[in-house]
Design an enzyme around this catalytic site. Structure first.
Site, PDB file in Angstrom:
ATOM      1  N   ASP A  14       0.905  -1.154   0.002  1.00 32.87           N
ATOM      2  CA  ASP A  14       0.130   0.211   0.043  1.00 32.87           C
ATOM      3  C   ASP A  14       0.947   1.253  -0.058  1.00 32.87           C
ATOM      4  O   ASP A  14       1.608   1.354   0.787  1.00 32.87           O
ATOM      5  CB  ASP A  14      -0.857   0.110   1.322  1.00 32.87           C
ATOM      6  CG  ASP A  14      -1.837  -1.090   1.152  1.00 32.87           C
ATOM      7  OD1 ASP A  14      -2.205  -1.551   0.277  1.00 32.87           O
ATOM      8  OD2 ASP A  14      -2.880  -1.199   2.103  1.00 32.87           O
ATOM      9  N   ASP A 250      -9.241   6.412   9.635  1.00 32.17           N
ATOM     10  CA  ASP A 250      -8.989   5.709   8.224  1.00 32.17           C
ATOM     11  C   ASP A 250      -9.657   4.512   8.150  1.00 32.17           C
ATOM     12  O   ASP A 250      -9.348   3.765   8.931  1.00 32.17           O
ATOM     13  CB  ASP A 250      -7.358   5.669   8.211  1.00 32.17           C
ATOM     14  CG  ASP A 250      -6.931   5.175   6.677  1.00 32.17           C
ATOM     15  OD1 ASP A 250      -7.836   4.676   5.970  1.00 32.17           O
ATOM     16  OD2 ASP A 250      -5.628   4.747   6.748  1.00 32.17           O
ATOM     17  N   THR A 252      -9.693   2.573   5.659  1.00 37.45           N
ATOM     18  CA  THR A 252      -9.126   1.690   4.710  1.00 37.45           C
ATOM     19  C   THR A 252      -8.817   0.231   5.365  1.00 37.45           C
ATOM     20  O   THR A 252      -8.276   0.134   6.406  1.00 37.45           O
ATOM     21  CB  THR A 252      -7.603   2.191   4.122  1.00 37.45           C
ATOM     22  OG1 THR A 252      -7.831   3.503   3.956  1.00 37.45           O
ATOM     23  CG2 THR A 252      -7.253   1.404   2.828  1.00 37.45           C
ATOM     24  N   ASP A 256     -11.784  -5.766   5.754  1.00 39.11           N
ATOM     25  CA  ASP A 256     -10.653  -6.589   5.834  1.00 39.11           C
ATOM     26  C   ASP A 256     -10.670  -7.306   7.315  1.00 39.11           C
ATOM     27  O   ASP A 256     -10.394  -8.382   7.799  1.00 39.11           O
ATOM     28  CB  ASP A 256      -9.344  -6.416   5.258  1.00 39.11           C
ATOM     29  CG  ASP A 256      -9.653  -6.188   3.808  1.00 39.11           C
ATOM     30  OD1 ASP A 256     -10.630  -6.702   3.291  1.00 39.11           O
ATOM     31  OD2 ASP A 256      -8.747  -5.371   3.209  1.00 39.11           O
ATOM     32  N   SER A 288      -9.590  -0.803  14.415  1.00 39.64           N
ATOM     33  CA  SER A 288      -8.942  -0.417  13.166  1.00 39.64           C
ATOM     34  C   SER A 288      -8.913   0.712  12.593  1.00 39.64           C
ATOM     35  O   SER A 288      -8.007   1.461  11.968  1.00 39.64           O
ATOM     36  CB  SER A 288      -8.951  -1.477  12.046  1.00 39.64           C
ATOM     37  OG  SER A 288     -10.108  -1.563  11.377  1.00 39.64           O
TER      38      SER A 288
HETATM   39  O1  RIB Z   1      -9.436  -3.520   1.606  1.00 37.63           O
HETATM   40  C1  RIB Z   1      -8.255  -2.628   1.593  1.00 37.63           C
HETATM   41  C2  RIB Z   1      -7.222  -2.995   0.608  1.00 37.63           C
HETATM   42  O2  RIB Z   1      -7.611  -2.853  -0.455  1.00 37.63           O
HETATM   43  C3  RIB Z   1      -5.962  -2.345   0.898  1.00 37.63           C
HETATM   44  O3  RIB Z   1      -4.849  -2.698   1.695  1.00 37.63           O
HETATM   45  C4  RIB Z   1      -5.333  -2.190  -0.622  1.00 37.63           C
HETATM   46  O4  RIB Z   1      -4.085  -3.074  -0.862  1.00 37.63           O
HETATM   47  C5  RIB Z   1      -6.684  -2.742  -1.345  1.00 37.63           C
HETATM   48  O5  RIB Z   1      -6.200  -3.850  -1.876  1.00 37.63           O
HETATM   49 NA    NA Z   2      -6.991   1.910  10.026  1.00 31.86          NA
END
Ligand code: RIB
Ligand code: NA
Length: 309
Positions: A14, A250, A252, A256, A288
């Site tokens: 990333d 954040d 992001t 996951d 997270s």
């Molecule tokens: O879901 C988040 C991820 O999506 C990030 O870490 C990035 O690598 C993308 O694949």
């Molecule tokens: Na985060």
């Protein structure tokens, strides 16, 4: 050695820029911070499961390059088994260019590179391990056929499957639904897959029913601060699982973190109701979003309240 959670999926490096807002087409703006982190949806989910205490194995492909070497070390540092982490000499390690705005929202471009070279040959090598896992998790950052083949291999061996259709593709092969014990996506993915708006709990419940009809065991649609909805095939009404409010820095990789946690709970507490697993996974993902980055912001078991275990 039996593994709890097996992930067949992606690794990305990333490249993250923090900026006040996301730029428009043709525009250049100043950001205030840049960092490099370990990401990719598959690896993120695997690392979160490992940090909660699951025995994890990753099946993936990186490049024979600096990013790839580093990534393998990252798996080892997190206790993930790397026997099925391959290194391609003809493609680079996947990268994700990420921009995060001051509201904690993001825009991402991925160049999957070596991830796309993971195929049936690698799956056949991993089959003995796949067939003994408790839970197998797949996403869509590798070739879709590879994901589908892995899910089927798991199902044939009575291994529970979690499928995360991310990044979403509009005409997802209906075979993916049939191969998913738990089909887990966020609101925008649900919108793309159903063709209807998913911006509130009612619409998410409706979308969940629609996705369920396509043949999966259960559906979870994550809704950020609104928690998630859980829709199950057998018995019981659909449920909205709320979550506690947190300050978002954040988001992001929050999805996951949720899926990695869900995989951990499915492996360790197989009789726990799915709603309860989802409630706990919301708590984990909620941690997270409070710090920047993806994996770097994922909590370890020791950082979390004991009642989550
Ligand atoms: O879901 C988040 C991820 O999506 C990030 O870490 C990035 O690598 C993308 O694949
Ligand atoms: Na985060």
């Amino acid at each position: 050695e039996v593994c709890d959670v097996m992930v067949v999926g992606s690794c990305m490096t990333d490249l993250v820029s923090q900026a006040p807002r996301l730029p428009k087409a043709g525009e250049t703006i100043h950001g205030h911070k840049f960092f490099i982190g370990f990401g990719g949806k598959g690896a993120n989910q695997c690392i979160q499961a490992a940090r909660l205490g699951a025995k994890t194995t990753m099946v993936c492909k990186v490049g024979k390059d600096f990013f790839g070497d580093n990534y393998i070390q990252n798996f080892k540092d997190n206790g993930v088994h790397t026997d099925f982490v391959g290194q391609a000499s003809d493609a680079a390690t996947g990268v994700a260019s990420i921009i995060v705005n001051d509201a904690g929202e993001n825009a991402i471009v991925i160049v999957a590179g070596a991830n796309m070279l993971l195929g049936s040959e690698e799956l056949h090598k991993a089959l003995p391990a796949i067939s003994h896992a408790k839970v197998l998790v797949c996403q869509l950052e590798i070739s879709p056929q590879t994901s589908l083949q892995a899910l089927r291999m798991a199902q044939e061996n009575k291994v529970k499957t979690i499928f995360n259709p991310a990044p979403a593709i509009p005409d997802l092969d209906t075979e993916f639904y049939r191969a998913s014990d738990v089909f887990c996506c966020n609101e925008s993915e649900a919108e793309l897959l159903t063709g209807s708006s998913v911006v509130n709990v009612e619409e998410a419940l409706r979308a969940g029913q629609e996705l369920l009809k396509r043949g999966c065991g259960s559906v979870i649609i994550t809704l950020g601060p609104q928690g998630c909805v859980v829709v199950k095939a057998q018995e019981s009404p659909s449920k909205h699982v709320k979550t506690t409010a947190v300050t978002t820095v954040d988001t992001t990789g929050a999805g996951d973190s949720f899926i990695g946690a869900l995989a951990f709970y499915m492996a360790h507490y197989p009789t726990m109701p799915l709603e309860e697993m989802a409630r706990r996974a919301n708590q984990v993902a909620g941690v997270s979003v409070q710090t920047v980055g993806t994996q770097i912001s994922y909590p370890f078991k020791k950082d979390l309240p004991a009642e989550l275990f």
